[in-house]
Design a protein around this motif. Structure first.
Motif, mmCIF file in Angstrom:
data_model
loop_
_atom_site.group_PDB
_atom_site.id
_atom_site.type_symbol
_atom_site.label_atom_id
_atom_site.label_comp_id
_atom_site.label_asym_id
_atom_site.label_seq_id
_atom_site.Cartn_x
_atom_site.Cartn_y
_atom_site.Cartn_z
ATOM 1 N N HIS A 153 47.637 -14.267 -72.934
ATOM 2 C CA HIS A 153 48.888 -14.071 -73.720
ATOM 3 C C HIS A 153 49.832 -15.331 -73.111
ATOM 4 C CE1 HIS A 153 52.461 -12.414 -75.393
ATOM 5 N NE2 HIS A 153 53.021 -11.993 -74.386
ATOM 6 N N LEU A 154 49.765 -16.144 -73.961
ATOM 7 C CA LEU A 154 50.425 -17.643 -73.844
ATOM 8 C C LEU A 154 51.837 -17.510 -73.122
ATOM 9 C CD1 LEU A 154 49.619 -19.730 -77.052
ATOM 10 C CD2 LEU A 154 48.649 -19.743 -74.506
ATOM 11 N N ALA A 155 52.519 -16.384 -73.369
ATOM 12 C CA ALA A 155 53.924 -16.024 -72.918
ATOM 13 C C ALA A 155 53.710 -15.736 -71.277
ATOM 14 C CB ALA A 155 54.823 -15.001 -73.462
ATOM 15 N N ASN A 156 52.622 -15.366 -70.942
ATOM 16 C CA ASN A 156 52.609 -15.057 -69.491
ATOM 17 C C ASN A 156 52.678 -16.151 -68.589
ATOM 18 O OD1 ASN A 156 51.968 -12.445 -70.034
ATOM 19 N ND2 ASN A 156 49.662 -12.506 -69.829
ATOM 20 N N GLU A 157 52.684 -17.453 -69.096
ATOM 21 C CA GLU A 157 53.053 -18.690 -68.411
ATOM 22 C C GLU A 157 54.352 -18.611 -67.695
ATOM 23 O OE1 GLU A 157 51.319 -21.223 -67.930
ATOM 24 O OE2 GLU A 157 49.778 -21.516 -69.346
ATOM 25 N N ARG A 158 55.328 -17.910 -68.605
ATOM 26 C CA ARG A 158 56.561 -17.157 -67.705
ATOM 27 C C ARG A 158 56.446 -16.719 -66.191
ATOM 28 N NH1 ARG A 158 59.244 -13.881 -72.359
ATOM 29 N NH2 ARG A 158 57.258 -12.819 -72.083
ATOM 30 N N LEU A 159 55.531 -15.948 -66.285
ATOM 31 C CA LEU A 159 55.171 -15.010 -64.822
ATOM 32 C C LEU A 159 54.819 -16.229 -63.605
ATOM 33 C CD1 LEU A 159 52.961 -12.282 -66.016
ATOM 34 C CD2 LEU A 159 55.448 -12.093 -65.596
ATOM 35 N N TYR A 160 54.329 -17.510 -63.990
ATOM 36 C CA TYR A 160 53.811 -18.254 -62.798
ATOM 37 C C TYR A 160 54.496 -19.315 -62.889
ATOM 38 C CZ TYR A 160 49.919 -14.911 -64.409
ATOM 39 O OH TYR A 160 49.365 -14.001 -64.663
ATOM 40 N N CYS A 161 55.642 -19.826 -63.695
ATOM 41 C CA CYS A 161 56.239 -20.963 -63.535
ATOM 42 C C CYS A 161 57.326 -20.739 -62.588
ATOM 43 C CB CYS A 161 56.705 -21.347 -65.042
ATOM 44 S SG CYS A 161 58.275 -20.347 -65.481
ATOM 45 N N ASN A 162 57.959 -21.992 -62.149
ATOM 46 C CA ASN A 162 59.136 -21.869 -60.978
ATOM 47 C C ASN A 162 60.298 -20.762 -61.272
ATOM 48 O OD1 ASN A 162 57.896 -23.889 -59.564
ATOM 49 N ND2 ASN A 162 58.940 -25.342 -60.581
ATOM 50 N N TRP A 163 60.729 -20.732 -62.363
ATOM 51 C CA TRP A 163 61.908 -19.696 -62.934
ATOM 52 C C TRP A 163 61.195 -18.280 -62.997
ATOM 53 C CZ3 TRP A 163 61.484 -17.207 -67.457
ATOM 54 C CH2 TRP A 163 60.799 -18.014 -68.437
ATOM 55 N N ASP A 186 44.273 -21.927 -56.571
ATOM 56 C CA ASP A 186 45.139 -22.573 -57.262
ATOM 57 C C ASP A 186 46.078 -22.972 -56.114
ATOM 58 O OD1 ASP A 186 46.956 -23.853 -58.718
ATOM 59 O OD2 ASP A 186 46.449 -22.504 -60.465
ATOM 60 N N ASP A 187 45.849 -24.125 -55.606
ATOM 61 C CA ASP A 187 46.857 -24.860 -54.527
ATOM 62 C C ASP A 187 48.394 -24.960 -55.188
ATOM 63 O OD1 ASP A 187 44.773 -24.529 -52.702
ATOM 64 O OD2 ASP A 187 44.633 -26.663 -52.674
ATOM 65 N N ALA A 188 48.439 -25.650 -56.416
ATOM 66 C CA ALA A 188 49.777 -25.767 -57.049
ATOM 67 C C ALA A 188 50.651 -24.388 -57.392
ATOM 68 C CB ALA A 188 49.420 -26.436 -58.254
ATOM 69 N N PHE A 189 49.660 -23.315 -57.542
ATOM 70 C CA PHE A 189 50.297 -22.083 -57.551
ATOM 71 C C PHE A 189 50.960 -21.594 -56.112
ATOM 72 C CE2 PHE A 189 50.237 -17.349 -57.965
ATOM 73 C CZ PHE A 189 51.207 -17.189 -58.810
ATOM 74 N N VAL A 190 50.232 -21.861 -55.338
ATOM 75 C CA VAL A 190 50.614 -21.395 -53.833
ATOM 76 C C VAL A 190 51.958 -22.323 -53.464
ATOM 77 C CG1 VAL A 190 50.133 -21.664 -51.440
ATOM 78 C CG2 VAL A 190 48.492 -21.124 -52.898
ATOM 79 N N SER A 191 51.916 -23.443 -53.926
ATOM 80 C CA SER A 191 53.162 -24.358 -53.707
ATOM 81 C C SER A 191 54.291 -23.737 -54.530
ATOM 82 C CB SER A 191 52.992 -25.758 -54.111
ATOM 83 O OG SER A 191 52.099 -26.514 -53.388
ATOM 84 N N ARG A 192 54.075 -23.344 -55.603
ATOM 85 C CA ARG A 192 55.350 -22.915 -56.497
ATOM 86 C C ARG A 192 55.978 -21.846 -55.958
ATOM 87 N NH1 ARG A 192 51.878 -24.124 -60.692
ATOM 88 N NH2 ARG A 192 51.682 -22.031 -61.336
ATOM 89 N N LEU A 193 54.944 -20.700 -55.325
ATOM 90 C CA LEU A 193 55.339 -19.564 -54.642
ATOM 91 C C LEU A 193 56.260 -19.979 -53.392
ATOM 92 C CD1 LEU A 193 51.966 -17.614 -54.695
ATOM 93 C CD2 LEU A 193 54.244 -16.830 -55.591
ATOM 94 N N GLU A 194 55.526 -20.857 -52.671
ATOM 95 C CA GLU A 194 56.559 -21.264 -51.575
ATOM 96 C C GLU A 194 57.709 -21.922 -51.880
ATOM 97 O OE1 GLU A 194 52.649 -22.314 -48.350
ATOM 98 O OE2 GLU A 194 53.631 -23.809 -49.699
ATOM 99 N N PHE A 198 58.929 -17.477 -50.881
ATOM 100 C CA PHE A 198 57.978 -16.445 -50.550
ATOM 101 C C PHE A 198 56.933 -17.261 -49.539
ATOM 102 C CE2 PHE A 198 58.405 -15.251 -55.272
ATOM 103 C CZ PHE A 198 58.318 -13.937 -54.997
ATOM 104 N N ASP A 199 56.624 -16.239 -48.698
ATOM 105 C CA ASP A 199 55.734 -16.523 -47.552
ATOM 106 C C ASP A 199 54.456 -16.186 -48.076
ATOM 107 O OD1 ASP A 199 57.425 -17.589 -45.584
ATOM 108 O OD2 ASP A 199 58.029 -15.494 -45.028
ATOM 109 N N VAL A 200 53.497 -17.096 -48.074
ATOM 110 C CA VAL A 200 52.400 -16.794 -48.969
ATOM 111 C C VAL A 200 50.771 -16.445 -47.942
ATOM 112 C CG1 VAL A 200 50.712 -17.460 -50.830
ATOM 113 C CG2 VAL A 200 53.153 -17.962 -50.629
ATOM 114 N N GLU A 201 50.307 -15.375 -48.140
ATOM 115 C CA GLU A 201 49.067 -15.070 -47.644
ATOM 116 C C GLU A 201 47.904 -15.312 -48.649
ATOM 117 O OE1 GLU A 201 46.684 -11.735 -45.017
ATOM 118 O OE2 GLU A 201 48.808 -11.419 -45.596
#
Length: 228
Positions: A153-163, A186-194, A198-201
């Motif tokens: 679902h292309l709109a799911n990109e909203r879940l994983y972007c910075n905002w 996905d290292d880039a996603f980990v960076s966005r979480l941080e 978020f503290d990421v495990e």
């Protein structure tokens, strides 16, 4: 019908095009999107781990949990087993046919999950549920794509972007956890979480898919209390 015959038993149109298909071969069921298998009843360990790992890190067993996507019920079932009788789970499901399958051809996988008094199924985009809430959930569990992108679902990109991640941070209670399932790292996603405080495990979970050993990834992102 021979036991090894493959039968299409259900289809569901997606809001932004494409369709999901439910296939059966003997006792095996598969939900597919094009050539991608999204979920099969033979591979459930990592979907269950998404819930058990997240719930095991919560402060209280009677927590409020939001699950994105009903799937085949494996994450929901594991969450129910992890919560006390006073816990509460909201499942946000975008596709009505998934609920129909859960009450029909897949009911043997769902057992009595959907009739459990702790469960509420809301027909909604999980992003919209997250965006409207503030300090509401102790955990948000996302398994709505094959990873942190909008494959299904292309709109799911909203879940994983910075905002989108900042919205999840705001929807969580103090020390809440955003847990995300993925078929790949996905290292880039980990960076966005941080960057979203978020503290990421990162946890690697072994799985057997079509006879091959694969590694699924679960991110357990704990809310930092510095800000919303």
């Amino acid at each position: 019908m021979p036991d090894d015959a493959v039968e299409l038993i259900g289809e569901a149109e997606l809001p932004d095009g494409g369709r999901l298909q439910l296939w059966r071969r003997g006792e095996d069921y598969s939900i597919r999107f094009g050539d991608n298998e999204l979920m099969g009843n033979q591979v459930r360990h990592s979907e269950e781990a998404l819930a058990t790992l997240a719930c095991g890190r919560l402060q209280h067993r009677d927590s409020r949990i939001l699950i994105g996507g009903l799937g085949m019920g494996f994450t929901l079932g594991a969450a129910l087993r992890s919560l006390s009788s006073t816990g509460a789970i909201t499942v946000a499901e975008l596709v009505p046919e998934i609920v129909t399958w859960a009450n029909g051809p897949l009911s043997h996988l769902f057992h009595d999950y959907l009739s459990d008094s702790r469960v509420m199924v809301e027909m909604a985009d999980v992003h919209d549920v997250i965006a409207r809430e503030r300090s509401e959930f102790d955990a948000i569990l996302l398994d709505v794509d094959n990873g942190p992108d909008g494959l299904i679902h292309l709109a799911n990109e909203r879940l994983y972007c910075n905002w989108g991640l900042r919205a999840a941070h705001a929807a969580l209670r103090p020390k809440g956890i955003l847990a995300v399932w993925s078929a790949y790292a996905d290292d880039a996603f980990v960076s966005r979480l941080e960057n979203a405080h978020f503290d990421v495990e990162e946890v690697s979970v072994a799985a057997l898919v079509d006879g091959e050993d694969v590694i699924h990834t679960i991110w357990l992102a704990s809310k930092q209390e510095c800000c919303d």
